[in-house]
Design a protein around this motif. Structure first.
Motif, PDB file in Angstrom:
ATOM      1  N   VAL A 240      96.877 111.904  -7.660  1.00  0.00           N
ATOM      2  CA  VAL A 240      96.912 112.255  -6.234  1.00  0.00           C
ATOM      3  C   VAL A 240      98.332 112.638  -5.855  1.00  0.00           C
ATOM      4  O   VAL A 240      99.280 111.893  -6.136  1.00  0.00           O
ATOM      5  CB  VAL A 240      96.410 111.090  -5.360  1.00  0.00           C
ATOM      6  N   ASP A 241      98.481 113.790  -5.212  1.00  0.00           N
ATOM      7  CA  ASP A 241      99.769 114.222  -4.673  1.00  0.00           C
ATOM      8  C   ASP A 241      99.919 113.683  -3.249  1.00  0.00           C
ATOM      9  O   ASP A 241      98.976 113.769  -2.440  1.00  0.00           O
ATOM     10  CB  ASP A 241      99.864 115.748  -4.656  1.00  0.00           C
ATOM     11  N   ILE A 242     101.111 113.152  -2.966  1.00  0.00           N
ATOM     12  CA  ILE A 242     101.391 112.551  -1.654  1.00  0.00           C
ATOM     13  C   ILE A 242     102.554 113.300  -1.028  1.00  0.00           C
ATOM     14  O   ILE A 242     103.583 113.543  -1.682  1.00  0.00           O
ATOM     15  CB  ILE A 242     101.733 111.059  -1.778  1.00  0.00           C
ATOM     16  N   ASN A 243     102.400 113.658   0.244  1.00  0.00           N
ATOM     17  CA  ASN A 243     103.466 114.310   1.003  1.00  0.00           C
ATOM     18  C   ASN A 243     103.558 113.646   2.372  1.00  0.00           C
ATOM     19  O   ASN A 243     102.599 113.676   3.148  1.00  0.00           O
ATOM     20  CB  ASN A 243     103.190 115.809   1.153  1.00  0.00           C
ATOM     21  N   VAL A 244     104.719 113.043   2.646  1.00  0.00           N
ATOM     22  CA  VAL A 244     104.937 112.324   3.900  1.00  0.00           C
ATOM     23  C   VAL A 244     106.165 112.918   4.590  1.00  0.00           C
ATOM     24  O   VAL A 244     107.209 113.086   3.958  1.00  0.00           O
ATOM     25  CB  VAL A 244     105.145 110.814   3.666  1.00  0.00           C
ATOM     26  N   GLN A 245     106.021 113.231   5.866  1.00  0.00           N
ATOM     27  CA  GLN A 245     107.128 113.704   6.695  1.00  0.00           C
ATOM     28  C   GLN A 245     107.359 112.687   7.817  1.00  0.00           C
ATOM     29  O   GLN A 245     106.399 112.290   8.497  1.00  0.00           O
ATOM     30  CB  GLN A 245     106.832 115.082   7.278  1.00  0.00           C
ATOM     31  N   TYR A 246     108.613 112.295   8.010  1.00  0.00           N
ATOM     32  CA  TYR A 246     108.917 111.239   8.971  1.00  0.00           C
ATOM     33  C   TYR A 246     110.297 111.481   9.571  1.00  0.00           C
ATOM     34  O   TYR A 246     111.080 112.304   9.083  1.00  0.00           O
ATOM     35  CB  TYR A 246     108.863 109.865   8.297  1.00  0.00           C
ATOM     36  N   ARG A 247     110.607 110.714  10.621  1.00  0.00           N
ATOM     37  CA  ARG A 247     111.906 110.769  11.281  1.00  0.00           C
ATOM     38  C   ARG A 247     112.233 109.387  11.840  1.00  0.00           C
ATOM     39  O   ARG A 247     111.376 108.490  11.867  1.00  0.00           O
ATOM     40  CB  ARG A 247     111.924 111.810  12.394  1.00  0.00           C
ATOM     41  N   VAL A 248     113.468 109.251  12.321  1.00  0.00           N
ATOM     42  CA  VAL A 248     113.930 107.977  12.870  1.00  0.00           C
ATOM     43  C   VAL A 248     113.547 107.918  14.345  1.00  0.00           C
ATOM     44  O   VAL A 248     113.874 108.824  15.123  1.00  0.00           O
ATOM     45  CB  VAL A 248     115.457 107.829  12.695  1.00  0.00           C
ATOM     46  N   SER A 249     112.870 106.848  14.726  1.00  0.00           N
ATOM     47  CA  SER A 249     112.492 106.651  16.128  1.00  0.00           C
ATOM     48  C   SER A 249     113.345 105.588  16.811  1.00  0.00           C
ATOM     49  O   SER A 249     113.588 105.667  18.014  1.00  0.00           O
ATOM     50  CB  SER A 249     111.015 106.260  16.223  1.00  0.00           C
ATOM     51  N   ASP A 250     113.801 104.586  16.080  1.00  0.00           N
ATOM     52  CA  ASP A 250     114.633 103.510  16.637  1.00  0.00           C
ATOM     53  C   ASP A 250     115.861 103.351  15.736  1.00  0.00           C
ATOM     54  O   ASP A 250     115.761 102.784  14.641  1.00  0.00           O
ATOM     55  CB  ASP A 250     113.838 102.212  16.702  1.00  0.00           C
ATOM     56  N   PRO A 251     117.048 103.855  16.154  1.00  0.00           N
ATOM     57  CA  PRO A 251     118.233 103.760  15.290  1.00  0.00           C
ATOM     58  C   PRO A 251     118.618 102.323  14.959  1.00  0.00           C
ATOM     59  O   PRO A 251     119.072 102.044  13.848  1.00  0.00           O
ATOM     60  CB  PRO A 251     119.314 104.483  16.090  1.00  0.00           C
ATOM     61  N   GLN A 252     118.467 101.429  15.911  1.00  0.00           N
ATOM     62  CA  GLN A 252     118.862 100.043  15.660  1.00  0.00           C
ATOM     63  C   GLN A 252     118.000  99.406  14.581  1.00  0.00           C
ATOM     64  O   GLN A 252     118.518  98.782  13.646  1.00  0.00           O
ATOM     65  CB  GLN A 252     118.768  99.247  16.969  1.00  0.00           C
ATOM     66  N   GLN A 253     116.675  99.564  14.674  1.00  0.00           N
ATOM     67  CA  GLN A 253     115.816  99.019  13.626  1.00  0.00           C
ATOM     68  C   GLN A 253     116.004  99.750  12.305  1.00  0.00           C
ATOM     69  O   GLN A 253     115.880  99.153  11.233  1.00  0.00           O
ATOM     70  CB  GLN A 253     114.354  99.101  14.068  1.00  0.00           C
TER      71      GLN A 253
ATOM     72  N   ASP B 222     105.745  99.774  11.286  1.00  0.00           N
ATOM     73  CA  ASP B 222     106.042  99.012  12.505  1.00  0.00           C
ATOM     74  C   ASP B 222     106.138  97.519  12.210  1.00  0.00           C
ATOM     75  O   ASP B 222     106.994  96.818  12.785  1.00  0.00           O
ATOM     76  CB  ASP B 222     104.959  99.268  13.549  1.00  0.00           C
ATOM     77  N   ALA B 223     105.290  97.031  11.317  1.00  0.00           N
ATOM     78  CA  ALA B 223     105.341  95.604  10.983  1.00  0.00           C
ATOM     79  C   ALA B 223     106.623  95.263  10.224  1.00  0.00           C
ATOM     80  O   ALA B 223     107.182  94.166  10.404  1.00  0.00           O
ATOM     81  CB  ALA B 223     104.111  95.226  10.162  1.00  0.00           C
ATOM     82  N   TYR B 224     107.125  96.172   9.406  1.00  0.00           N
ATOM     83  CA  TYR B 224     108.350  95.935   8.642  1.00  0.00           C
ATOM     84  C   TYR B 224     109.617  96.250   9.450  1.00  0.00           C
ATOM     85  O   TYR B 224     110.721  96.083   8.929  1.00  0.00           O
ATOM     86  CB  TYR B 224     108.353  96.771   7.367  1.00  0.00           C
ATOM     87  N   ARG B 225     109.492  96.723  10.684  1.00  0.00           N
ATOM     88  CA  ARG B 225     110.627  97.016  11.552  1.00  0.00           C
ATOM     89  C   ARG B 225     111.597  98.009  10.890  1.00  0.00           C
ATOM     90  O   ARG B 225     112.798  97.790  10.790  1.00  0.00           O
ATOM     91  CB  ARG B 225     111.373  95.736  11.936  1.00  0.00           C
ATOM     92  N   THR B 226     111.019  99.117  10.430  1.00  0.00           N
ATOM     93  CA  THR B 226     111.844 100.141   9.789  1.00  0.00           C
ATOM     94  C   THR B 226     112.438 101.131  10.783  1.00  0.00           C
ATOM     95  O   THR B 226     113.384 101.850  10.458  1.00  0.00           O
ATOM     96  CB  THR B 226     111.014 100.913   8.756  1.00  0.00           C
ATOM     97  N   GLY B 227     111.871 101.238  11.984  1.00  0.00           N
ATOM     98  CA  GLY B 227     112.370 102.209  12.947  1.00  0.00           C
ATOM     99  C   GLY B 227     112.018 103.639  12.598  1.00  0.00           C
ATOM    100  O   GLY B 227     112.675 104.565  13.085  1.00  0.00           O
ATOM    101  N   LEU B 228     110.982 103.844  11.785  1.00  0.00           N
ATOM    102  CA  LEU B 228     110.566 105.183  11.370  1.00  0.00           C
ATOM    103  C   LEU B 228     109.202 105.489  11.962  1.00  0.00           C
ATOM    104  O   LEU B 228     108.376 104.596  12.176  1.00  0.00           O
ATOM    105  CB  LEU B 228     110.497 105.283   9.839  1.00  0.00           C
ATOM    106  N   VAL B 229     108.952 106.764  12.191  1.00  0.00           N
ATOM    107  CA  VAL B 229     107.663 107.224  12.674  1.00  0.00           C
ATOM    108  C   VAL B 229     107.195 108.358  11.769  1.00  0.00           C
ATOM    109  O   VAL B 229     107.974 109.266  11.435  1.00  0.00           O
ATOM    110  CB  VAL B 229     107.743 107.682  14.147  1.00  0.00           C
ATOM    111  N   VAL B 230     105.946 108.296  11.351  1.00  0.00           N
ATOM    112  CA  VAL B 230     105.369 109.304  10.455  1.00  0.00           C
ATOM    113  C   VAL B 230     104.862 110.463  11.303  1.00  0.00           C
ATOM    114  O   VAL B 230     103.996 110.287  12.169  1.00  0.00           O
ATOM    115  CB  VAL B 230     104.224 108.699   9.618  1.00  0.00           C
ATOM    116  N   THR B 231     105.404 111.639  11.076  1.00  0.00           N
ATOM    117  CA  THR B 231     104.953 112.828  11.805  1.00  0.00           C
ATOM    118  C   THR B 231     103.784 113.524  11.130  1.00  0.00           C
ATOM    119  O   THR B 231     102.944 114.110  11.804  1.00  0.00           O
ATOM    120  CB  THR B 231     106.117 113.820  11.953  1.00  0.00           C
ATOM    121  N   GLU B 232     103.704 113.443   9.814  1.00  0.00           N
ATOM    122  CA  GLU B 232     102.596 114.091   9.104  1.00  0.00           C
ATOM    123  C   GLU B 232     102.473 113.474   7.713  1.00  0.00           C
ATOM    124  O   GLU B 232     103.487 113.173   7.068  1.00  0.00           O
ATOM    125  CB  GLU B 232     102.821 115.600   8.994  1.00  0.00           C
ATOM    126  N   MET B 233     101.226 113.311   7.281  1.00  0.00           N
ATOM    127  CA  MET B 233     100.953 112.795   5.949  1.00  0.00           C
ATOM    128  C   MET B 233      99.766 113.544   5.378  1.00  0.00           C
ATOM    129  O   MET B 233      98.710 113.634   6.012  1.00  0.00           O
ATOM    130  CB  MET B 233     100.664 111.296   5.978  1.00  0.00           C
TER     131      MET B 233
END
Length: 370
Positions: free
Chosen positions: A125-138, A190-201
């Motif tokens: 299976v090929d996986i492609n995830v696009q994400y960005r930072v939503s919370d700089p502190q986290q 969100d549970a791991y408090r990474t401060g990242l949001v997935v825009t596309e998967m």
């Protein structure tokens, strides 16, 4: 002391210190203080060091955050505030420091991983995830390495979703798997408090291992043939069923029309017969004669006739020629009056008595009516 130092007594006939016109100005006092600070030889290096330190403090307290960035201010190592785009001031180092984070850049993570399906088949299976930072502190302090955490969470999510599905689902219906995997991945981040949001998967490709690829290709070909045959059958059914329904409706309509016509004719015949019975009871002879004339007229109307001179009626009977050519049977020659009515010799009755001496022979009919 230098000869031009303010307040010195120069006995060599030197010129007195120059004063600006306009009286005592506060700005002149500041300028004179600066001249006194950097004008003499003694302590000049220390003064320049103080100037450099002052300029460094000024520039160290000024922070410019660009539109793509967010600044996290740390005061003695503890998060104090988050700076938005624009110019800002902070306390000098080491009291406060600023960590800049690019919060608008889209990051990409792509990989290929073998996964075991629910029906115990291995698929790549090929996986492609696009994400960005939503919370700089986290993103900086919620976890040790947010990017590595996202990669591990993405692999775990895909393995779980594919492990719950069959091979046919993974090969032919990956869109639903991608949607569910994205939702679960975002919940994990969100549970791991990474401060990242997935825009596309996306799961752009899923294929069997190279060792068993020919067998899977045969299965895919068979599946495509099955789908094609089903489509052709559905198209044929869509064409034939409406025609059959239309034909059935036409036959039903014709039958209903025939039924209505037959019932109407029977009803009319019954009414006519009832009326004839009443007429016959009133005038038997006239009704009988009228019925006889109507019947003869109806019979003779569709029959070809040859009427002779002696008022005898001869029926013309057409006969087909079995040896006709050209695909159309030739008609038999018409029966002439001589054939139908041969010459008859008779004698006319005598003038003196009742005996017959002979008749004048007749050679034919006066008129032939077809």
């Amino acid at each position: 002391m230098a000869w031009n130092t303010p307040g010195s007594d120069n006995s060599g006939g030197g010129r007195p210190p120059r004063r600006r016109p306009g009286g005592n100005n506060p700005l002149d006092g500041v300028l004179e203080s600066l001249r006194g600070l950097f004008g003499g030889n003694g302590g000049g290096v220390g003064r320049w060091v103080l100037l450099v330190v002052g300029l460094w403090l000024v520039f160290n307290c000024f922070v410019l955050i660009t539109e793509q960035q967010r600044g996290v201010v740390l005061r003695f190592g503890e998060v104090a505030r988050v700076l938005q785009p624009g110019p800002h001031f902070k306390l000098p180092w080491p009291i406060e420091t600023v960590a800049k984070v690019n919060a608008t850049a889209i990051k990409t993570f792509s990989t290929n991983v073998p996964v075991l399906t629910r029906d115990e088949n291995i698929v790549q299976v090929d996986i492609n995830v696009q994400y960005r930072v939503s919370d700089p502190q986290q993103y900086l302090f919620g976890t040790r390495d947010a990017d590595a955490m996202l990669q591990q969470a993405a692999l775990s999510t895909v393995r779980e979703q594919v492990g719950r599905s069959t091979l046919d689902t993974v090969l032919g219906a990956r869109n639903a798997l991608a949607v569910s995997s994205r939702e679960q991945l975002q919940a994990s981040l969100d549970a791991y408090r990474t401060g990242l949001v997935v825009t596309e998967m996306n799961l752009p490709n899923a294929r069997p291992p190279e060792e068993v690829k020919p067998a899977f290709d045969d299965v895919n070909s068979a599946q495509q043939d099955k789908d094609r045959l089903i489509s052709e059958a559905q198209a044929y059914a869509a064409q034939v069923v409406p025609e059959a329904r239309g034909q059935a409706a036409r036959v039903r309509t014709v039958a209903e029309g025939y039924k209505a016509a037959a019932v109407a004719n029977a009803q009319g015949d019954a009414d006519r017969f009832s009326l004839l019975v009443e007429q016959y009871q009133d005038a038997p002879e006239v009704t009988r004669k009228r019925l006889w004339l109507e019947t003869v007229e109806e019979v003779l109307a569709g029959t070809r006739k040859v009427v002779g001179g002696d008022s005898r009626q001869l029926i013309y009977v057409p006969m087909d020629n079995a040896g006709g050519q050209g695909g159309s049977a030739a008609r038999a020659p018409m029966l002439t009056p001589e054939t139908l009515s041969p010459e008859v010799t008779s004698t006319a009755p005598a003038d003196t008595g009742g005996s017959r001496t002979g008749r004048t022979p007749r050679t034919g009919r006066e008129e032939v009516i077809r």
